[in-house]
Every structure is written in structure tokens, then in C-alpha cells.
Design a protein around this motif. Structure first.
Motif, PDB file in Angstrom:
ATOM      1  N   ARG A 234       0.890  -1.237  -0.186  1.00 53.77           N
ATOM      2  CA  ARG A 234      -0.064  -0.153   0.064  1.00 53.77           C
ATOM      3  C   ARG A 234       0.970   1.246   0.063  1.00 53.77           C
ATOM      4  O   ARG A 234       2.140   1.164   0.391  1.00 53.77           O
ATOM      5  N   ALA A 235       0.361   2.263  -0.354  1.00 53.63           N
ATOM      6  CA  ALA A 235       1.117   3.571  -0.668  1.00 53.63           C
ATOM      7  C   ALA A 235       1.044   4.224   0.608  1.00 53.63           C
ATOM      8  O   ALA A 235       0.131   4.325   1.258  1.00 53.63           O
ATOM      9  N   ASP A 236       2.098   5.064   0.724  1.00 49.44           N
ATOM     10  CA  ASP A 236       2.432   6.060   1.884  1.00 49.44           C
ATOM     11  C   ASP A 236       2.913   7.267   1.427  1.00 49.44           C
ATOM     12  O   ASP A 236       3.074   7.634   0.236  1.00 49.44           O
ATOM     13  N   LYS A 237       3.549   8.283   2.108  1.00 51.62           N
ATOM     14  CA  LYS A 237       3.980   9.512   1.696  1.00 51.62           C
ATOM     15  C   LYS A 237       5.167   9.386   0.973  1.00 51.62           C
ATOM     16  O   LYS A 237       5.493  10.166  -0.111  1.00 51.62           O
ATOM     17  N   GLY A 238       5.974   7.982   1.128  1.00 51.71           N
ATOM     18  CA  GLY A 238       7.110   8.261   0.298  1.00 51.71           C
ATOM     19  C   GLY A 238       6.863   7.879  -1.144  1.00 51.71           C
ATOM     20  O   GLY A 238       7.604   8.297  -2.007  1.00 51.71           O
ATOM     21  N   VAL A 239       5.540   7.218  -1.389  1.00 57.22           N
ATOM     22  CA  VAL A 239       5.390   7.040  -2.977  1.00 57.22           C
ATOM     23  C   VAL A 239       4.719   8.347  -3.462  1.00 57.22           C
ATOM     24  O   VAL A 239       5.228   8.498  -4.459  1.00 57.22           O
ATOM     25  N   ALA A 240       3.948   9.326  -2.495  1.00 56.77           N
ATOM     26  CA  ALA A 240       3.741  10.131  -3.140  1.00 56.77           C
ATOM     27  C   ALA A 240       4.932  11.446  -3.561  1.00 56.77           C
ATOM     28  O   ALA A 240       4.965  11.859  -4.318  1.00 56.77           O
ATOM     29  N   TRP A 241       5.931  11.328  -2.531  1.00 58.22           N
ATOM     30  CA  TRP A 241       7.243  12.047  -2.844  1.00 58.22           C
ATOM     31  C   TRP A 241       7.833  11.587  -3.931  1.00 58.22           C
ATOM     32  O   TRP A 241       8.342  12.130  -4.804  1.00 58.22           O
ATOM     33  N   MET A 242       7.926  10.191  -4.060  1.00 57.48           N
ATOM     34  CA  MET A 242       8.574   9.470  -5.402  1.00 57.48           C
ATOM     35  C   MET A 242       8.015   9.963  -6.697  1.00 57.48           C
ATOM     36  O   MET A 242       8.680  10.414  -7.674  1.00 57.48           O
ATOM     37  N   ILE A 243       6.653   9.911  -6.473  1.00 59.20           N
ATOM     38  CA  ILE A 243       6.010  10.583  -8.019  1.00 59.20           C
ATOM     39  C   ILE A 243       6.558  12.192  -8.199  1.00 59.20           C
ATOM     40  O   ILE A 243       6.711  12.388  -9.493  1.00 59.20           O
TER      41      ILE A 243
END
Length: 534
Positions: A234-243
Motif C-alpha cells: 500500500r502507498a504512503d507519503k514516500g510513494v507520493a514524494w517519489m512520483i
């Protein structure tokens, strides 16, 4: 078999509940016919259903249908040309200088790897359609979780608190789909949860998509869980930052503006988010990469499991496909001895990146040359060209995966090593940060791989970073994007074997930096127009 799946144990249920049957000719926009045809009131009477619905959004990255790995929930599309991770690898890797697919009678592959694609290519149709499915699933979830609907259902306070995070994840997954549409096609059918059912979607161009993705990811950050605090997959802040880091790294391509300073900013956030490199490079690509040391490096995976999520996705394809026709080394990677009979090999230009004694024991160098020739003069001759052994269906302790064909290895869509290299490149492109940090990050990757060569600031050039990205991130669906950013994908600045259907490579016209909009999608949305040159 993986034991800690949590949300992904309900993949099969979720994908069944969320299946939308569409027609290749009539509705590849994947627009639900009405609210009840996807998920409606009866489904959401059970408060546990909200998590199942969220799982369905994620499941669209891994699964293709409800009746096993050969089924597709997009009418008219084969599972092999509509599995998200697989078509992403085809479009970002097979189209460039790292990979060759031997069986060119497989639909669409010949055109992709020889850069001869047209708007009728089924792999392009699969990617466009699969993105639209993610967007439709996310929109449906968001429409069914408004405050008004939750009030009407008397949803409990505890569940409502969870739904705040669920909604942020749904918006992130929608942004991810729009990110890949922006990168690959330059435009997309655009809809959100407020778009009326059965309306003809608007079309957003790259600038509009960039603004939407950026604003969405910034807006939801507070509602996402902190990095590495969510369930596996599942996604978290790190995934948003990566995109966000990705769109800023490529902003000059997407919107004609340099945003390398913003890329550095979000790389710093990720680096400070508690991630750490796997102790062994190859742990990132093994059957237990959800629990071995790679668990600290992989920021977001496409989950794979030989029992729960059987599919012909990227890790299954690359593990079986990379088994050599001569070597028959399938047992070494946890599949059948002959695998898929030499389906995948590497192109000469990629193999040459590992020339030099410093790469002899570099763990990123899994090339098997044997008595093979580095040249591939006949793509159908599976004995030509080198092979690699990067992905594996064995665990880090040597145990077999749960199935001898369908891989347990998750596909590492985003991982920390990429962040280190994005930071270094953005620094060299004038984005700020510290050159000493950039050098340190590259050397961390070198040391992890066991490479004895220490990189100095004088060695750190943009061309060096491009080569290092290929050595570190090959077969991870980044190469086309990287070459475009370096102005080396089209034109004649850099040629590789079979580029443009030339055995030694030929220049490509600039319009091939974007893929064409599939004809079937043009037919269903009069607002869509074809990209120039097609």
C-alpha cells in the motif's frame, strides 16, 4: 508463499467485485455504465467493504481478470497485453537498449522493440486501457466515500478515520495512472469523482496533467501514512514524494521548465524517510523481497505471489524469459529448467556497460556470456546475445517460490537506489543540493554492489549517471524515460542494435518520444486527438 499479505489476500475478491466488462470497439475508456454496475449501496453496507474496494484499485496493477492469469477484465484485450507491469516494462525497457524479446509473433512485441509501433499496437491499447481502469476504480471509490454518503450509511467513527487514509491512497493511485499517461502518451482521458456517469471525458494535455498530479499529491500528503508505516504493497507519503520527484526530474520534457531543485527537495524527503539500501543488491529481485533486506529499500512494489496473484506480469515474464536457450538455467532462478526457452536476452550496448575489471564482481552484473556472441544479428535465434539472471523466484535463503512458473518476486516499481541517482543527476543539472552528497550516494550503490572503484567528483558527469542508472536500474521500466530526458532516445545521438529496425541501429524521428493514442480510444472519445507524426 507470502504470509503477511494482509490487504492482498483479498485481491481475488476485490478484482471480482470491481470487474468492468468493456468492449474493444465500444468503451475502452472504462467508464462505468452506472453507479451500481461498479460498486453501490449494497456492497458498502458492510464497513469492511471499504478496504476491499481499496484493494481492488491496487489489484489492477497486478491482476488482469477474475478467471486466472489468462483472463482479462477489459473486453477485447489479452491478459498478456494488458497486465500493467508487463506492458510498462515493454514500453519503457523493450523499446530501448537493454532487452530483446525472441518471440516476435507475440502480439505487439516486434513493433515495440524495433520502434515500428502504430496506433493499432495492442500493447499500447493495453497500457492506455489499464490506466483508465485504475482511474475509474479510484473515481468510484471516491464517489462512494463522500461525507454525505458515509453519513447516510451511518458509518462508524473508527471506519471513517480509516477512510480518510483510504481516500488519500485512492487519489495517489489515480495520480500514478495519470503520471504514466503523461509520460507515455502526453495526454489522457480526464475524469474525477465528480464527472457525470456516461459523459464524454475531457482530455488533459501534459501541462494540465502535470499540474493535476502535482496539486493532488501535495494536497493528500497529510492524510497519507508516514513512510514505511503502511501494509505491504500500500502507498504512503514516500510513494507520493517519489512520483513528485519523478515529475520534477522530467519536467523539462513534460512542460519545458526545469524543476531540478524540486526534485532535490523531494529526494531529500525520501532519503530522510527511514529507507535503507538492501544489504545485497539482488535481494531487491528475489521471491522474498517483501521480507528480506529489500523491504527497507523498495518504496512501492507491484505485488506478486505464486498463489494469490498469479499473473503473467513483469517478474514472471522476466524470470522465465531470461532462462537461456543454451544454458537451461531455470533451476538456478526457481522455475522450470528450460524456462521459456530463451525468450529474453540483452542488447549489445547494455552488455558493454559492464566492460572493465571493476565490474567483474559487481553484483549488478548478472550477465551470462558463456560461449555466446554479444551480437544479435537474428532476433529469432535465441542462442545469439548474452542473457542475464537479475530476477529470481528463489528466496534470499535459497528456498523455492510457491509456484514453479508464477513468480513470488514483487516488481520494484520505485526504490531508494533510484532516488540516490535522481539526486546526483539533479545536482549536476543545477538543482542545488551538495555535490559531496551526490558522490556519496553513487558510492553507496557501488559499495553495496561490491564494486572496487570509488567514484570521485571529477568522474561524476551526466553521461556517467546515465550509464550508472542503466547498470543499477536495468529491466525496472526506466530506460526509455531516461534516454528521452538525455535526448538520446530519438535522433541519431545514440544508436543501439535494432533501434528503428536497423541491425546496427538508425536514427528515430522525434515524434516517437511519445506513443500514439490507440485507435480504439480515439474512436470512443471525440475529444481525443492523435499525437503529431502518427
Amino acid at each position: 508463499m507470502k504470509k503477511e499479505f494482509n490487504i492482498f489476500k483479498i485481491f481475488a475478491i476485490a478484482i471480482f467485485l470491481l470487474s468492468i466488462t468493456t468492449s474493444c470497439n465500444d468503451d475502452l475508456n472504462i467508464t462505468p455504465e452506472d453507479d451500481q454496475s461498479v460498486l453501490g449501496e449494497d456492497f458498502f453496507q458492510d464497513e469492511a467493504a471499504y478496504k476491499r474496494a481499496l484493494a481492488g484499485i491496487y489489484s489492477n496493477l497486478a491482476l488482469t481478470g477474475v478467471d486466472g492469469p489468462t483472463s482479462s477484465n477489459i473486453d477485447g484485450l489479452d491478459a498478456g497485453t494488458s497486465q500493467f507491469g508487463r506492458v510498462l516494462v515493454y514500453l519503457q525497457t523493450l523499446s530501448a537498449d537493454q532487452m530483446i524479446w525472441s518471440y516476435e509473433n507475440d502480439a505487439g512485441t516486434r513493433e515495440i522493440q524495433r520502434n515500428l509501433w502504430t496506433a493499432q499496437n495492442p500493447i499500447l491499447t493495453g497500457m492506455f486501457g489499464r490506466n483508465d481502469v485504475t482511474i475509474a476504480f479510484a473515481n468510484n471509490f471516491l464517489a462512494e466515500t463522500t461525507d454525505a454518503k458515509l453519513d447516510a450509511r451511518n458509518v462508524s467513527t473508527g471506519t471513517r478515520a480509516e477512510i480518510v487514509t483510504f481516500r488519500a491512497e485512492a487519489r495517489l493511485m489515480r495520480a500514478l495512472a495519470y503520471y504514466y499517461a503523461m509520460d507515455l502518451f502526453g495526454k489522457a482521458n480526464f475524469s474525477d469523482e465528480t464527472t457525470p456517469i456516461n459523459s464524454i471525458p475531457a482530455v488533459y494535455d501534459r501541462a494540465q496533467l502535470f499540474d493535476f498530479i502535482e496539486s493532488e499529491l501535495v494536497a493528500i500528503e497529510a492524510d497519507l501514512l508516514d513512510p514505511r508505516q503502511n501494509e505491504h504493497g500500500r502507498a504512503d507519503k514516500g510513494v507520493a514524494w517519489m512520483i513528485l520527484a519523478k515529475i520534477y526530474l522530467n519536467a523539462e520534457v513534460y512542460i519545458g521548465q526545469a524543476k531540478y531543485d524540486k526534485c532535490i527537495e523531494y529526494c531529500d524527503k525520501i532519503i530522510g524517510g527511514g529507507y535503507a539500501l538492501a544489504t545485497n543488491y539482488l535481494h531487491n529481485f528475489m521471491a522474498d523481497n517483501n521480507t528480506n533486506s529489500a523491504n527497507s529499500e523498495i518504496i512501492f512494489p507491484i505485488v506478486s505471489d505464486g498463489v494469490y496473484t498469479q499473473n503473467y506480469g513483469p517478474t514472471t515474464v522476466m524470470i522465465n524469459g531470461s532462462v537461456g536457450s543454451i544454458e537451461k538455467n531455470g533451476l538456478d532462478v526457481g522455475v522450470g529448467e528450460e524456462g521459456w526457452g530463451g525468450a529474453l536476452r540483452v542488447r549489445k550496448q547494455f552488455a558493454l556497460l559492464f566492460n572493465g575489471s571493476q565490474f567483474n564482481n559487481d553484483t549488478r552484473n548478472t550477465i551470462i556470456s558463456g560461449n555466446r556472441s554479444i551480437e544479435i544479428t537474428d532476433i529469432s535465434d535465441r542462442d545469439q546475445g548474452y542473457i542475464i539472471q537479475k530476477y529470481s523466484n528463489l528466496t534470499s535463503t535459497g528456498a523455492l517460490g510457491s509456484d514453479r512458473e508464477f513468480a513470488d518476486a514483487d516488481f520494484p516499481l520505485f526504490r531508494l537506489a533510484d532516488v540516490y541517482l535522481m539526486y546526483a543527476e539533479s545536482n549536476l543539472r543545477g538543482g542545488g543540493g551538495m555535490l559531496d552528497d551526490a558522490v556519496d550516494y553513487v558510492n553507496l550503490l557501488r559499495m553495496r554492489a561490491g564494486n572496487p572503484e570509488t567514484v570521485t567528483s571529477g568522474m561524476l558527469t551526466l553521461d556517467f549517471i546515465l550509464d550508472e542508472r542503466s547498470r543499477e536500474l536495468h529491466w525496472e521500466a526506466h530506460r526509455r524515460q531516461d534516454l528521452i530526458r538525455y535526448n538520446k532516445f530519438t535522433g541519431g545521438n545514440y544508436n543501439w542494435v535494432w533501434k528503428g529496425n536497423g541491425s546496427n541501429g538508425i536514427a528515430l524521428p522525434a515524434h516517437l518520444n511519445l506513443y500514439p493514442i490507440p485507435n480504439s480510444n480515439l474512436a470512443t472519445n471525440p475529444n481525443l486527438t492523435q499525437n503529431p507524426g502518427y
